[in-house]
Design an enzyme around this catalytic site. Structure first.
Site, PDB file in Angstrom:
ATOM      1  N   LYS A  42     -53.294 -48.789  89.371  1.00 34.91           N
ATOM      2  CA  LYS A  42     -53.994 -49.744  88.519  1.00 34.91           C
ATOM      3  C   LYS A  42     -54.774 -50.698  89.418  1.00 34.91           C
ATOM      4  O   LYS A  42     -54.185 -51.559  90.085  1.00 34.91           O
ATOM      5  CB  LYS A  42     -52.984 -50.494  87.639  1.00 34.91           C
ATOM      6  CG  LYS A  42     -52.384 -49.596  86.576  1.00 34.91           C
ATOM      7  CD  LYS A  42     -53.460 -49.125  85.609  1.00 34.91           C
ATOM      8  CE  LYS A  42     -53.111 -47.884  84.865  1.00 34.91           C
ATOM      9  NZ  LYS A  42     -54.243 -47.332  84.098  1.00 34.91           N
TER      10      LYS A  42
ATOM     11  N   ASP B  80     -57.596 -46.157  88.943  1.00 37.22           N
ATOM     12  CA  ASP B  80     -58.054 -46.448  87.581  1.00 37.22           C
ATOM     13  C   ASP B  80     -58.369 -47.932  87.455  1.00 37.22           C
ATOM     14  O   ASP B  80     -57.464 -48.768  87.456  1.00 37.22           O
ATOM     15  CB  ASP B  80     -56.975 -46.043  86.569  1.00 37.22           C
ATOM     16  CG  ASP B  80     -57.463 -46.147  85.133  1.00 37.22           C
ATOM     17  OD1 ASP B  80     -58.619 -46.583  84.923  1.00 37.22           O
ATOM     18  OD2 ASP B  80     -56.689 -45.794  84.221  1.00 37.22           O
TER      19      ASP B  80
ATOM     20  N   GLU C 207     -61.477 -43.696  88.282  1.00 34.74           N
ATOM     21  CA  GLU C 207     -61.387 -43.648  86.805  1.00 34.74           C
ATOM     22  C   GLU C 207     -61.941 -44.920  86.177  1.00 34.74           C
ATOM     23  O   GLU C 207     -61.563 -46.025  86.545  1.00 34.74           O
ATOM     24  CB  GLU C 207     -59.930 -43.424  86.376  1.00 34.74           C
ATOM     25  CG  GLU C 207     -59.766 -43.369  84.852  1.00 34.74           C
ATOM     26  CD  GLU C 207     -58.449 -42.742  84.403  1.00 34.74           C
ATOM     27  OE1 GLU C 207     -57.849 -41.963  85.178  1.00 34.74           O
ATOM     28  OE2 GLU C 207     -58.026 -43.034  83.268  1.00 34.74           O
TER      29      GLU C 207
ATOM     30  N   ASP D 189     -62.497 -42.664  80.701  1.00 31.16           N
ATOM     31  CA  ASP D 189     -61.378 -42.865  79.775  1.00 31.16           C
ATOM     32  C   ASP D 189     -61.799 -43.721  78.584  1.00 31.16           C
ATOM     33  O   ASP D 189     -62.131 -43.191  77.519  1.00 31.16           O
ATOM     34  CB  ASP D 189     -60.203 -43.501  80.545  1.00 31.16           C
ATOM     35  CG  ASP D 189     -58.975 -43.747  79.692  1.00 31.16           C
ATOM     36  OD1 ASP D 189     -59.051 -43.622  78.460  1.00 31.16           O
ATOM     37  OD2 ASP D 189     -57.909 -44.090  80.248  1.00 31.16           O
TER      38      ASP D 189
ATOM     39  N   LYS E 279     -56.691 -39.726  74.988  1.00 26.42           N
ATOM     40  CA  LYS E 279     -55.556 -40.442  74.405  1.00 26.42           C
ATOM     41  C   LYS E 279     -55.531 -40.166  72.908  1.00 26.42           C
ATOM     42  O   LYS E 279     -56.543 -40.340  72.223  1.00 26.42           O
ATOM     43  CB  LYS E 279     -55.687 -41.943  74.671  1.00 26.42           C
ATOM     44  CG  LYS E 279     -55.540 -42.329  76.144  1.00 26.42           C
ATOM     45  CD  LYS E 279     -55.606 -43.836  76.321  1.00 26.42           C
ATOM     46  CE  LYS E 279     -55.067 -44.262  77.684  1.00 26.42           C
ATOM     47  NZ  LYS E 279     -55.987 -44.014  78.789  1.00 26.42           N
TER      48      LYS E 279
END
Ligand code: MG
Length: 367
Positions: free
Chosen positions: A165, A193, A218, A241, A265
């Site tokens: 992250k 990400d 990402e 994403d 997702k």
């Protein structure tokens, strides 16, 4: 077969690690998840779940899921839960947008379809590929040293794919990526990400600074256009994403060669029915996928497993076992991580049975 009653339950899912932190100073300590129960006149019941990643990740929030269900559920009484296409059309007609509201209902109806046909959802989604599939471990945002220090423990749990992250201060993020990369073994996969957290100029700078690191980038920035500009400045493999929220965005990204991988997702696109459509298109086009959801417990983890396990392994980049991150089990029979991998249940439907004592009383009911 007709839907005769839809109920929703609110459950809190604390984290083993206490909190989960990502870009922009965002964090969650206790997830607020909503379980949906769909009952039919045939005595068959299905379950779904939706759990937004707090209120600031996507245009979705936990109380919004329940407010949306209170609006939508009464309009679905009498509908046939096994006709997933017709049911989704009905939901889209009754409520524009708000895909996450519809996701748990769609998931519960797949559970019903599986129970009616005596088949696990993985079979209905195309069939199982192999014994199991690989998971990634998200590494919550922390100091570069602490994030690097977490790799060994996660590897001991079997994970070989690590999603950092980042999306914070650019200099610190460059250090985070280098520090974790130094801990990797041959065959490991590293994903940085940013969760929309970088400005375009920062992302270009960071991508350049890690050009010698074997790392996927990402969702660096908020908008599709900013991400595309960054993509055109870097030769690192690229994942989109947050901006890939429907089929149109997949097609646009493919036309622009904007990504190598998408993060799919379930609740972001409105449920398993629409996720399967996107999954099948990506399989045909050669776009790999991380298959997961925004968050969740045992029911979402089961749904992820059915969709991921029915995806050809060469295009399943990775998936997530959210039920291993949280301290509360909301259902029996959910898949459990084994050596960093997961497998879909062989039981009919999603293969789970909720624990009523954990769900508590319904917070809303339509019949
Ligand atoms: Mg992501």
């Amino acid at each position: 077969m007709r839907i005769i009653k839809i109920s929703a339950f609110r459950v809190e899912l604390p984290l083993h690690e206490g909190s989960y932190k990502w870009s922009g100073g965002n964090s969650v300590t206790v997830f607020d998840s909503t379980v949906v129960k769909v009952e039919t006149d045939a005595g068959i019941t299905g379950y779904g779940e939706v759990c937004p990643l707090g209120s600031s990740y996507l245009a979705a929030y936990a109380a919004g899921a329940r407010a949306g269900l209170a609006e939508l559920a009464p309009q679905l009484i009498g509908a046939n839960p096994t006709e997933l296409g017709a049911l989704n059309r009905k939901m889209d007609h009754a409520m524009r947008g708000h895909p996450y509201v519809k996701s748990a209902i769609d998931m519960a109806c797949w559970d019903i379809l599986g129970k009616v046909t005596g088949q696990p959802v993985v079979t209905l989604l195309g069939g199982r590929h192999g014994e199991d599939f690989p998971l990634y471990r998200a590494i919550s945002q922390d100091t570069p040293a602490n994030m690097a220090g977490n790799v060994a423990g996660y590897r001991a749990e079997g994970y070989t794919k690590f999603q950092l992250k980042v999306g914070g201060d650019p200099d610190t993020d460059i250090e985070r990526i280098h520090a974790v990369a130094a801990k990797l073994n041959r065959g490991d996969v590293l994903i940085a990400d940013a969760n929309t957290g970088w400005r375009q100029h920062e992302a270009v700078r960071i991508a350049h600074a890690v050009r010698d690191v074997d790392v996927y980038i990402e969702q660096p920035c908020m908008s599709y256009e900013e991400c595309l500009a960054v993509r055109r400045h870097t030769d690192r493999p690229f994942v989109l994403d947050e901006v890939i929220d429907d089929l149109h965005m997949v097609l646009r990204g493919v036309a622009d060669q904007a990504m190598d991988v998408i993060n799919l997702k379930i609740s972001k696109v409105g449920g398993l029915t629409k996720a399967r459509q996107i999954r099948d298109l990506c399989v045909s086009l050669g776009i790999a996928m991380t298959i997961e959801d925004t968050w969740g417990g045992d029911i979402i983890t089961a749904a992820i497993a059915h969709l991921a396990h029915s995806t050809p392994p060469e295009l399943l980049f990775t998936a997530t076992d959210f039920n291993s991150y949280v301290t509360v089990s909301i259902a029996e029979g959910a898949p459990q991580r084994k050596n960093g991998r997961l497998a879909a249940s062989s039981r009919p439907g999603l293969g789970i049975e909720p624990r009523p004592e954990v769900l508590g009383p319904a917070v809303l009911t339509a019949s």
